[in-house]
Design a protein around this motif. Sequence first.
Motif, short mmCIF file in Angstrom:
data_model
loop_
_atom_site.label_atom_id
_atom_site.label_comp_id
_atom_site.label_asym_id
_atom_site.label_seq_id
_atom_site.Cartn_x
_atom_site.Cartn_y
_atom_site.Cartn_z
N ALA A 25 0.82 -1.22 0.00
CA ALA A 25 0.00 0.00 0.00
C ALA A 25 0.85 1.26 0.00
O ALA A 25 0.38 2.33 -0.41
N GLY A 26 2.09 1.18 0.45
CA GLY A 26 2.94 2.35 0.48
C GLY A 26 2.56 3.32 1.58
O GLY A 26 1.55 3.15 2.27
N ARG A 27 3.39 4.36 1.74
CA ARG A 27 3.12 5.37 2.77
C ARG A 27 3.73 6.69 2.33
O ARG A 27 4.79 6.73 1.70
N GLU A 28 3.05 7.78 2.67
CA GLU A 28 3.60 9.09 2.36
C GLU A 28 4.77 9.38 3.29
O GLU A 28 4.73 9.05 4.48
N VAL A 29 5.82 10.00 2.75
CA VAL A 29 7.02 10.29 3.54
C VAL A 29 7.38 11.76 3.43
O VAL A 29 7.00 12.45 2.48
N LYS A 30 8.17 12.22 4.40
CA LYS A 30 8.66 13.59 4.43
C LYS A 30 10.05 13.59 5.03
O LYS A 30 10.58 12.53 5.42
N ILE A 31 10.64 14.77 5.09
CA ILE A 31 11.99 14.90 5.65
C ILE A 31 12.00 14.40 7.10
O ILE A 31 11.11 14.72 7.89
N GLY A 32 13.00 13.59 7.41
CA GLY A 32 13.13 13.03 8.75
C GLY A 32 12.63 11.60 8.87
O GLY A 32 12.96 10.92 9.85
N ASP A 33 11.85 11.12 7.88
CA ASP A 33 11.36 9.74 7.93
C ASP A 33 12.48 8.77 7.54
O ASP A 33 13.40 9.11 6.78
N THR A 34 12.36 7.56 8.03
CA THR A 34 13.32 6.51 7.71
C THR A 34 12.73 5.57 6.67
O THR A 34 11.62 5.06 6.83
N VAL A 35 13.48 5.35 5.61
CA VAL A 35 13.05 4.46 4.52
C VAL A 35 14.23 3.55 4.18
O VAL A 35 15.33 4.04 3.88
N GLY A 36 14.01 2.25 4.24
CA GLY A 36 15.07 1.31 3.93
C GLY A 36 16.27 1.46 4.83
O GLY A 36 17.42 1.24 4.38
N GLY A 37 16.05 1.85 6.07
CA GLY A 37 17.15 2.00 7.03
C GLY A 37 17.90 3.32 6.92
O GLY A 37 18.86 3.55 7.66
N LYS A 38 17.47 4.22 6.03
CA LYS A 38 18.12 5.51 5.86
C LYS A 38 17.14 6.64 6.21
O LYS A 38 15.94 6.51 5.98
N VAL A 39 17.68 7.74 6.70
CA VAL A 39 16.87 8.89 7.09
C VAL A 39 16.87 9.91 5.95
O VAL A 39 17.93 10.25 5.39
N ILE A 40 15.67 10.39 5.61
CA ILE A 40 15.54 11.38 4.54
C ILE A 40 16.01 12.75 5.03
O ILE A 40 15.48 13.30 6.00
N LYS A 41 17.02 13.29 4.37
CA LYS A 41 17.56 14.62 4.70
C LYS A 41 16.82 15.71 3.94
O LYS A 41 16.59 16.81 4.49
N ASP A 42 16.48 15.44 2.68
CA ASP A 42 15.79 16.46 1.88
C ASP A 42 15.09 15.79 0.70
O ASP A 42 15.40 14.64 0.33
#
Length: 699
Positions: free
Chosen positions: A90-107
Amino acid sequence: MSFFRVHPNINFARVGNSEEYYIAPETAAGEVVCVSTGMFGGLPIKPGTEDTPITEDDFRDSNKAVKRQAARFRLYAYDKDQTTYPNNDAGREVKIGDTVGGKVIKDIVWQVHLANKKNNNYTITSIVNGEKTEEGIIAYEDNKTPPVRNPQYGDDLEAQSRRKTLVIDAGPRALAASQNGSAKFSNSSTATYVQSDGSIVEQLNYPISFPNDHFDMFDPLGKIETLGEMLIEPNSNRLIVAGGYGLASGIKTNNQPPNLCDAIDNDDWFDDTSDGPVCATVIFTDESTMSAVHGWVVCTDPGYAPQTRNVVSTWDDMYDTWIQNLQLQPNIYNKGFQNNFEAAFDTDVLPVFHGAFLQRWNTTLPKGAINGHDYLATIKPSDDPTEKLPSFKSLIRKPSPPGTTDAPGNEDGEGLKMPLALGDAMKSFLSVTETQYFLLSQWYDKKYNPGGTALGGGEKLDKVVLENCLGGRYSPGIDLTFIVRDVNLYVKIWQGETGPFRINLQPLNYVNANNKDVPFLQEGYVPLRTSPVEPGDLCKFMSQPWHTDYNSCATHTPDPNPTGNNTLYWSWPAQRPVTVYPKDQCTYDSSTKTWTVGGMLYSVRGNGTETLYPQQQGRYQCYFDFVENWHKVGFVIQGTQVSDDEGGNYGADKFVEVTSLFDEAGDNVQSWPTATERGYKAPDDCGPEGSPACPQGSE
């Protein structure tokens, strides 16, 4: 491995003559649920809110200018390759600061490229047996094409001279979500793009191109100097794209403006609609990056009846194309429709009935037909289909090949076939798609479940924005056109990261766009060919300018016209209201505390629209008058969103016109059926004052 997608896969901005905007609908138009529940749906959203719908007060700004509709895009993360539709993830909406695949979104860095290729394209009409005919996609079969627009500049669409002067190309713009900035798609701003490492680079020599750069222009509403802007929505990292201002400009010849005499193809004219890809690059805190699967934005006409669902929407046509040709859901279609499949009442059946019900607020139906439309809104999943609609199989028009006709019923509204509207591509009357017809037939045969199809958040956005757009009658249309039926428009191999319904984007290397004198964009997509899609390739199959098509498409006789038929039918009543119930015509009963609608008026009315001929009513008699007055058209909205002086509203069971700037009633509206009358002759002044067809003055 995790990956990202932009949603919606296609979203729609709409022109307006105001700097202000609201957000495109993110609620299904099919959720305008009957009179019984009073639910609204398909309404645009107030800026700065998650899902607060606008009211009658939000269509215009304090100066009564039409607010633009902006398209909002989100980024979704997925952990599994897609193997089915609906998606197994189903997926999920993401934003800065979320973790995806073990990595944190910086921008998150967004990039959009807007262009308008209408003038460097083919005409919508072809010449068949000496007559203009709208063939739709048939015109491109067997390696054929219609004639080119603007043949005075040569007939080779790849010619550099045509691409340089006839294409409006604003170039790309990029924004980092962390900066909460904005960027204009104007001729005075600098093109920027995203590199693979996520950095934003200026391309100072990008060949940005606007009409006044190349021609002596007639600009009645102002110069076309921008296609809009993009900005980061505060606190969400989402992207907002707002389009143009509803302008139309023409190339002067000998200091005279050009004629404006055709409903669809007007050489030497430009408008400020546009389209292009929406891309996103994710930067992680470890400085690695990942590109998302792209989306697309289309900027088109205003939505004057945003809640009114089309019986056949853009979604229905696109979904039908994918079902029958790209193995989207083999349980529905696998070398033929699967008779053991259960339709979902809420998502497969109910939207068609709601679409039919809502048409009656934008058309002038006889009482019997109004009762029939209202009756459709009362159908529930618990009803026995054969008892509720015993004549259903004869009521609904079966899909048929181009060149066929199917009588709509008699003048008393008896024996009417659904949908009661004109068809396209040499089909006299509108029919539901083959997939819609199959699903409705399954319901009637009691092979259905009472619920709906469960979609992920991103998938739902993909669907609902297209449900709020016109389908079925692409002559040429308002939002998108017949190209949605061409499998070559899409990325066909959809299993995996890409997913379905994605536009087949031509990779664009902006490093090479470094010469202001050499156009960057090519001819691009051609229907029924394998050429990928560039910015400007979706809107180029629409009317040039959009104003003339909107003005003319009130009522028409069918094409082909059944022998002996003289009756007029509607083109696009959901997107282009023909007749409306104005708010100020309603009356209030203080004893019951309810409102009653008054008489109907044409949505386009007043000085310049008057005529003795029914086939010309509800529109300006001179196309240029609509160019100057399009912003006066009012909006149709559900009564729950219209406040009254008694502290209440006009009721969920009514859809009324608000904020019209026309101050005259115009021609009297007669109940359908209406018929053509002989003797009509088009006005001589089919252009701006001073044009060759209107020589009584000069600019």
